[in-house]
Structure formats: structure tokens, C-alpha cells
Design a protein around this motif. Sequence first.
Motif, PDB file in Angstrom:
ATOM      1  N   LEU A 171      13.634-115.413   0.601  1.00 19.86           N
ATOM      2  CA  LEU A 171      12.404-114.669   0.863  1.00 19.86           C
ATOM      3  C   LEU A 171      12.640-113.211   0.501  1.00 19.86           C
ATOM      4  O   LEU A 171      13.507-112.547   1.088  1.00 19.86           O
ATOM      5  CB  LEU A 171      11.996-114.801   2.325  1.00 19.86           C
ATOM      6  N   VAL A 197       7.207-112.253  -0.765  1.00 18.21           N
ATOM      7  CA  VAL A 197       6.532-111.809   0.455  1.00 18.21           C
ATOM      8  C   VAL A 197       5.653-110.607   0.112  1.00 18.21           C
ATOM      9  O   VAL A 197       6.118-109.662  -0.531  1.00 18.21           O
ATOM     10  CB  VAL A 197       7.553-111.427   1.543  1.00 18.21           C
ATOM     11  N   GLU A 213       6.109-116.909   6.565  1.00 17.55           N
ATOM     12  CA  GLU A 213       6.817-117.647   5.499  1.00 17.55           C
ATOM     13  C   GLU A 213       8.101-118.279   6.034  1.00 17.55           C
ATOM     14  O   GLU A 213       8.457-119.409   5.666  1.00 17.55           O
ATOM     15  CB  GLU A 213       7.133-116.713   4.332  1.00 17.55           C
TER      16      GLU A 213
END
Length: 453
Positions: A171, A197, A213
Motif C-alpha cells: 500500500l 492510496v 484499504e
Amino acid sequence: MPLRELLLAAAARAADHRERDGRVFPETGPEAVRAALGSLPDGPSPAEEVVDELVRVVEPALVATTGPRYFGFVIGGALDAATAADVLATGWDQNATNATSSPAAAAVEEVAGTWLKDLLGLPADASAGFTTGGQGANTVCLAAARHHVLAQAGWDVERDGLGGAPRVRVLASADRHVTIDRALRLLGFGTAAIVPVPTDDQGRTDVRALAAELSAVDGPAIVCLQAGDVNTGAFDRFPEAIDAAHAHGAWVHVDGAVGLWAAGSPRTRHLTAGMARADSWSTDGHKWLNVPYDAGYAFCAHPAAHAAAMAYTAAYLTGQDEFRAPSAYTLESSRRARGFATWAALRELGRSGVAELVDRCCALARRFAGRLAAEGVEIGNDVVLNQVLASFGDDERTRRVLAAVQRSGECWMGGTTWHGRQYARISVSNWRTTEADVDRSVAAVLAALRQAR
């Protein structure tokens, strides 16, 4: 010519270049250099003739990156002591693999790494590796992260590779630096592993989106945060972001190629609050520390994971590991002794000198932005660090102004695309830059803008 005379002459040529106040970007291009160098000669040449030819051909094409009006690519200059130490490193020609290949190089890297951790507010027991730059440092840190998160999942990636391994999701900010993507390619994750993100208008990671997420990820995860976006200078909100990542069991890596140095000044340290709770950090010495190229640093809060990802696993040169081996924490084995220049820069500046350098560059960036804004130039970011984004109207006019400034030779700044728009990116990182240099550069920019209008 004896070696001593040759080196003294070369040092004098280098000093002449550093003291020259001419064009920042050369008018001579690479084609002319290539043509002048010609083809490989059939026989040997005297060393002094070789050096003379190199200077004669190459100097007209050199970029004044060590000068005070170069504002491109977040390149610092090179401090005097660090430059001299790098000359010594070349002369000493040490292989910094381990303490047997060079006891001095191994010891100096350990001391310099300890000083860096202290200065940057990182855990004292973190491991440190000296790399070529941010790309190498990000790759090393993400390799350590790969080892750690897969070991937690019961997988030995160093032995079994990634085939059949649990899928790791990474991420990372939608405004992450390109070295993150490249590192993931090199490490076998592939860019498909990235979960982008969203960010705000300054490039800060949306923490709520990050948490959402993470909740959707089933399996090992790595979170990449930023300390000092290379366009805006913005910092992620470390306390909240690291809490969200660690609650999921994710490894947190902080890409701090530029902004990690904010921790070195009491005036900017608040920007890095909470950062020390991450799992790894990367930064560059040839940016704000003003160490000659090349110098980067990879730090890891889990030294065992760091070494497991980097160190030799097969027996090689056994019996030589009594002292910490620098190559156990980097990508290279045979490697330049980068610790000498880093130690010299830190020793020359001291704690207060680093703080003054950071504060002065930030103040000069604000001066740059303020003087341009007063003339109607749009500043596209909150100037919280040493980065300034300037737009001169539409994208085409911005490109024309930037090209004219670069052609002038008065200063040099690069172009960038930020959230779909073209900007001039001004990076104030050089220890030699003064208010007069900023004012002279602003004048060059305004002259180019008048011409474009």
C-alpha cells in the motif's frame, strides 16, 4: 609525471571548477563530448596527457550541480570536508566489504551510521546500510520488509523464492516516488502488488483511505509512507498512518530521501513526529547532507530481517565476521567506502550545522516562493520544506518559461507534472546558496516570464 604531482594537478582543476561562477547548465552537449573523445587508441598514453584531455573535453559539458544556483532534482552541493574525504577515499581505494577487506571503512561506516540515527531521531538499535542513493536504500528496506512479512506468514523467501508464496500487497501513496515501483519490480513483487492510496492536494496519504484499504487486504502487507514529497515537501501523518498499518500487522517503510533531514532541525522536527515508530527508513546523503555523489542510507528497526535479506547465506570468506560487515546490509559486496565522506560531512557540520543548513534552505525556499508570488506567479504547494512548485500560466507557457530559464545559464530548475499540471520544481538544497543567489535566480525567471508573455 609522478603520482603526487598528478593528483595535486587534478585537485587544482577540480577546485577551479568549484570556484567558477559561470553558466549553471552548459551549452556543450553530449554529442560534442562523444565526438571529441574519439576512438580507443592503439597504444598507451602518459597519465598527465590523459588527465589534460579529459579536462579539456569534459569541462565544457559539466553541470554546475555543486554551485549555489542549481535547483534541480533535489541535488545538494558537496561540503568541503566531504569532498576532500571523497578524494581520500579514491586515493585510499578501500573495498568496504567487511573489516578484513578494510578495518577503517567498516569502523567509519559504523560510527557514521550511529551518528545518522542519533541526528535523525531513529532507534539506536536500528541497523544501517550505506547505499548508492534512494533507489538502493528503498530496495534494501523493501527486501527486509519482504523477508519479515513472509516469515511471519511461515514462508522463507530467501530459500524458496516467491513462487507459491503468500501474496504480499504494498500500500503506497498515489504520489509515491518512482523508486518504490522500481524496487518492487526488482524484488519480484511486480507493480501489480501496489495498492495506490489516495492523497490530498499536497500529496499526503489519506489515512482513512489507507485504513480502509488495509482492512480489505487478506495476507501480508507493506505500507510505504513519505517524509518530504519530492514535489511539495509534504509529510504523511505518521502517528495515525503507522497505527493503522501496525494494527493490521503491516511493515511500514518511510521513504525520506529528502525530508528525513527535517528531523535534524528543531524548527522542522515536528514534521517527522511519530516517524521513528516505522520499521524502515531511507534517505540520501547527496541531497540535504551535501555529500558528494553517491551516498544513500537504509535503516531498519529489525536488524535480523535486514541482514537476512542482504547478507550471504552460503559460506564465503569464513572467519572474517568478527566485526560488523558493511556489505551485510547493502546490495553490493565489493563497494566504495562511502562512510568516509558521510563522516566528514557530519563532523564538519555538527548537530547545529545540520540544523542551520536545513533552516536556511527552507527559508530560502520561502523567499523564492514569496518573491515569485509577489509578481503574480502561482505557487502550487504549501512551502513547508525546501520544495517550491511554480506555474507561469498554462502548461505550455510554463514549459516555455522553464526552457528559457535553463537556456539563460543563470540558474537551473527542472520541470515536473503534479496532479495533472506542469510546474517548475525548485529544490533548495545546496549549502552554498544565499539570498543573493535566490534573488538573481528570481530575476532570471521573471525575465523569461516577460519574454514568454
